[in-house]
Write an enzyme that holds these catalytic residues in place. Structure first.
Site, PDB file in Angstrom:
ATOM      1  N   LYS A  96     -40.908  38.145  -1.723  1.00  0.00           N
ATOM      2  CA  LYS A  96     -40.785  37.822  -3.134  1.00  0.00           C
ATOM      3  C   LYS A  96     -40.632  36.306  -3.320  1.00  0.00           C
ATOM      4  O   LYS A  96     -41.549  35.582  -3.029  1.00  0.00           O
ATOM      5  CB  LYS A  96     -39.624  38.625  -3.732  1.00  0.00           C
ATOM      6  CG  LYS A  96     -39.593  40.109  -3.290  1.00  0.00           C
ATOM      7  CD  LYS A  96     -40.769  40.920  -3.778  1.00  0.00           C
ATOM      8  CE  LYS A  96     -40.881  42.306  -3.125  1.00  0.00           C
ATOM      9  NZ  LYS A  96     -39.690  43.125  -3.048  1.00  0.00           N
ATOM     10  N   ASP A 102     -28.171  41.908  -1.079  1.00  0.00           N
ATOM     11  CA  ASP A 102     -29.617  41.731  -1.147  1.00  0.00           C
ATOM     12  C   ASP A 102     -29.862  40.660  -2.208  1.00  0.00           C
ATOM     13  O   ASP A 102     -29.712  40.904  -3.401  1.00  0.00           O
ATOM     14  CB  ASP A 102     -30.283  43.067  -1.506  1.00  0.00           C
ATOM     15  CG  ASP A 102     -31.803  42.951  -1.608  1.00  0.00           C
ATOM     16  OD1 ASP A 102     -32.306  41.840  -1.836  1.00  0.00           O
ATOM     17  OD2 ASP A 102     -32.479  43.994  -1.478  1.00  0.00           O
ATOM     18  N   ARG A 139     -41.292  38.785  21.092  1.00  0.00           N
ATOM     19  CA  ARG A 139     -40.430  39.711  20.350  1.00  0.00           C
ATOM     20  C   ARG A 139     -39.005  39.160  20.350  1.00  0.00           C
ATOM     21  O   ARG A 139     -38.314  39.180  19.333  1.00  0.00           O
ATOM     22  CB  ARG A 139     -40.458  41.122  20.950  1.00  0.00           C
ATOM     23  CG  ARG A 139     -39.401  42.019  20.327  1.00  0.00           C
ATOM     24  CD  ARG A 139     -39.535  43.514  20.576  1.00  0.00           C
ATOM     25  NE  ARG A 139     -40.107  43.886  21.840  1.00  0.00           N
ATOM     26  CZ  ARG A 139     -39.506  43.816  23.024  1.00  0.00           C
ATOM     27  NH1 ARG A 139     -38.256  43.386  23.127  1.00  0.00           N
ATOM     28  NH2 ARG A 139     -40.132  44.178  24.123  1.00  0.00           N
ATOM     29  N   TYR A 163     -32.800  49.114  -5.198  1.00  0.00           N
ATOM     30  CA  TYR A 163     -34.243  49.006  -4.989  1.00  0.00           C
ATOM     31  C   TYR A 163     -34.713  50.319  -4.359  1.00  0.00           C
ATOM     32  O   TYR A 163     -34.079  50.840  -3.428  1.00  0.00           O
ATOM     33  CB  TYR A 163     -34.534  47.823  -4.053  1.00  0.00           C
ATOM     34  CG  TYR A 163     -35.964  47.741  -3.613  1.00  0.00           C
ATOM     35  CD1 TYR A 163     -36.956  47.319  -4.487  1.00  0.00           C
ATOM     36  CD2 TYR A 163     -36.334  48.134  -2.331  1.00  0.00           C
ATOM     37  CE1 TYR A 163     -38.281  47.272  -4.092  1.00  0.00           C
ATOM     38  CE2 TYR A 163     -37.661  48.082  -1.925  1.00  0.00           C
ATOM     39  CZ  TYR A 163     -38.629  47.653  -2.810  1.00  0.00           C
ATOM     40  OH  TYR A 163     -39.938  47.618  -2.416  1.00  0.00           O
TER      41      TYR A 163
HETATM   42  C1  LIG Z   1     -39.194  44.249  -2.272  1.00  0.00           C
HETATM   43  C2  LIG Z   1     -37.732  44.432  -2.114  1.00  0.00           C
HETATM   44  C3  LIG Z   1     -37.177  44.963  -0.917  1.00  0.00           C
HETATM   45  C4  LIG Z   1     -38.037  45.456   0.223  1.00  0.00           C
HETATM   46  O1  LIG Z   1     -38.719  44.435   0.845  1.00  0.00           O
HETATM   47  P1  LIG Z   1     -40.143  44.606   1.566  1.00  0.00           P
HETATM   48  O2  LIG Z   1     -40.470  43.212   1.977  1.00  0.00           O
HETATM   49  O3  LIG Z   1     -41.100  45.182   0.554  1.00  0.00           O
HETATM   50  O4  LIG Z   1     -39.934  45.534   2.721  1.00  0.00           O
HETATM   51  C5  LIG Z   1     -35.804  45.039  -0.823  1.00  0.00           C
HETATM   52  N1  LIG Z   1     -34.991  44.672  -1.849  1.00  0.00           N
HETATM   53  C6  LIG Z   1     -35.484  44.196  -3.002  1.00  0.00           C
HETATM   54  C7  LIG Z   1     -34.547  43.811  -4.089  1.00  0.00           C
HETATM   55  C8  LIG Z   1     -36.862  44.051  -3.179  1.00  0.00           C
HETATM   56  O5  LIG Z   1     -37.342  43.592  -4.335  1.00  0.00           O
END
Ligand SMILES: *Cc1c(COP(=O)(O)O)cnc(C)c1O
Length: 387
Positions: A207, A182, A56, A109
């Site tokens: 992604k 982000d 962890r 998001y």
């Molecule tokens: C998918 C996404 C998230 C969240 O991420 P997870 O891996 O699904 O927890 C946050 N910000 C954006 C822009 C996303 O596309």
């Protein structure tokens, strides 16, 4: 295991492939082994080998990915999590305290909005949604003395709105707040928020960074040592870490990010050209189009304009649903950023929960995550689906 070579002056692709890990000194393994070990033998009490005691806190497979992520974002410190939202929650709790206030995008998001609105708020953290395309609207949303964070997404989902990272970083710093970006939609290959003044970069590595729709993960990257110490403490205390198998997949994806992004962009540009000239399409939303309101800022802060396209079908909602149903090469599905092309209807799918709110999207809207297949096949698929 620990890195010897300094890659700071290397190019993006070189960092993505080499930073964070030197071939294993014992075996020469060119890739970080999957250390499926929760605990590590100590050479006498407190005698840790390479700083590892319990996975962890740190795991060598994760250390390698964290080093690579820091390098590709131009940061000093990287942290890998079990999901993008685990990374976000850890960051928020590292920086904010009850009574603090955060400015968030008015088209954040959905999962990020839910985290602020349904989870963090209960613990006394307030937020104000603002249109981040408008620096003055963000300034007006700041609560002097209480705003500790401005949270930016650019481009946003699914309208691909563009925020000026440099201007918002300056605004945040005027108010002793930090700027969080982000960077999921652009990926570090297309956009480098830390170089533009951001304090922390957040990723859903699910992604583009992972890139193969086979793993869920998240990341944080920063430069400041004091902030990194807080994040490291909370990463270990909260425990939402990425496991070694997930880390392996994410790291393998990262190595090809640059070539994948180039192809995502090539394909997206050709599809945009096709859609713009199609009579059944009412509007194409893509930051690379000169008609896009954020085009100039996108051009300034992005290398290219990415692989996500939204468009409105002239004949309305049913026609948009029909296009989604008829697509064959494009897979009907949520998420984005993988090698395969995806199509979705935000109004009924990713954005169904915001119907009736300010975040509602128009019912004739379709979002594409353009993959890296042969672009001729993608265009002919859209052609038959729109016919
Ligand atoms: C998918 C996404 C998230 C969240 O991420 P997870 O891996 O699904 O927890 C946050 N910000 C954006 C822009 C996303 O596309």
């Amino acid at each position: 295991m620990t890195e010897q070579h300094d890659w700071t002056q290397a190019g993006f692709e070189t960092k993505a492939i080499h930073a964070g890990y030197d071939p294993d000194p014992m075996t020469g393994a060119v890739n970080p082994p999957i250390y499926a070990s929760s605990t590590f033998k100590q050479d006498g009490v407190g005698g840790m080998r390479g700083g590892y005691e319990y996975s962890r806190s740190a795991n060598p497979t994760r250390t390698a990915l964290e080093g690579a992520l820091a390098a590709v974002e131009g940061g000093e410190h990287g942290f890998a999590f079990a999901s993008g939202l685990a990374a976000e929650d850890t960051l928020i709790r590292s920086v904010c305290r009850p009574g603090d206030h955060v400015v968030i995008p008015d088209d954040a998001y959905g999962g990020t909005y839910r985290l602020f609105d349904k989870v963090e708020k209960v613990w006394g953290l307030d937020h104000t949604p603002a249109a981040l395309t408008d620096v003055e609207a963000v300034r007006a949303a700041i609560v002097p003395g209480r705003t500790t964070m401005i949270w930016v997404e650019t481009p946003t989902n699914p309208m691909l709105n563009i925020a000026d990272i440099e201007a918002l970083a300056a605004l945040a710093h005027e108010h002793d707040a930090i700027l969080v970006v982000d960077n999921t939609f652009a990926s570090p290959y297309l956009q480098q928020p830390l170089a533009l003044g951001a304090d922390v970069v957040v990723h859903s590595t699910t992604k583009y960074v992972g890139g193969h729709s086979d793993v869920v993960g998240g990341a944080l990257v920063c430069r400041d040592a004091e902030l990194a110490e807080k994040i490291a403490f909370h990463q270990n205390s909260i425990g939402g870490v990425a496991g070694p198998f997930d880390v392996f997949l994410t790291h393998r994806g990262l190595k090809t990010l640059a070539v994948r992004m180039e192809r995502h962009c090539d394909n997206a540009e050709k599809i945009v050209e096709f859609l713009v000239n199609h009579p059944a399409v009412a509007e194409v939303i893509y930051p690379g189009l000169e008609s896009h309101p954020g085009h100039e800022i996108a051009k300034k802060q992005m290398k290219r304009f990415g692989g996500i396209i939204s468009f409105r079908v002239a004949a309305g909602e049913q026609a948009a649903l029909d296009v989604c149903a008829k697509a064959q090469v494009f897979t009907l599905g949520e998420s984005l950023g993988g090698v395969e092309s995806l199509i979705e209807h935000p109004g009924r799918m990713t954005h169904a929960s915001v119907a009736g709110t300010d975040l509602e999207v128009s019912a004739d809207l379709i979002r594409l995550s353009v993959g890296i297949e042969s672009v001729e096949d993608l265009i002919s698929d859209l052609e038959q689906a729109l016919a």
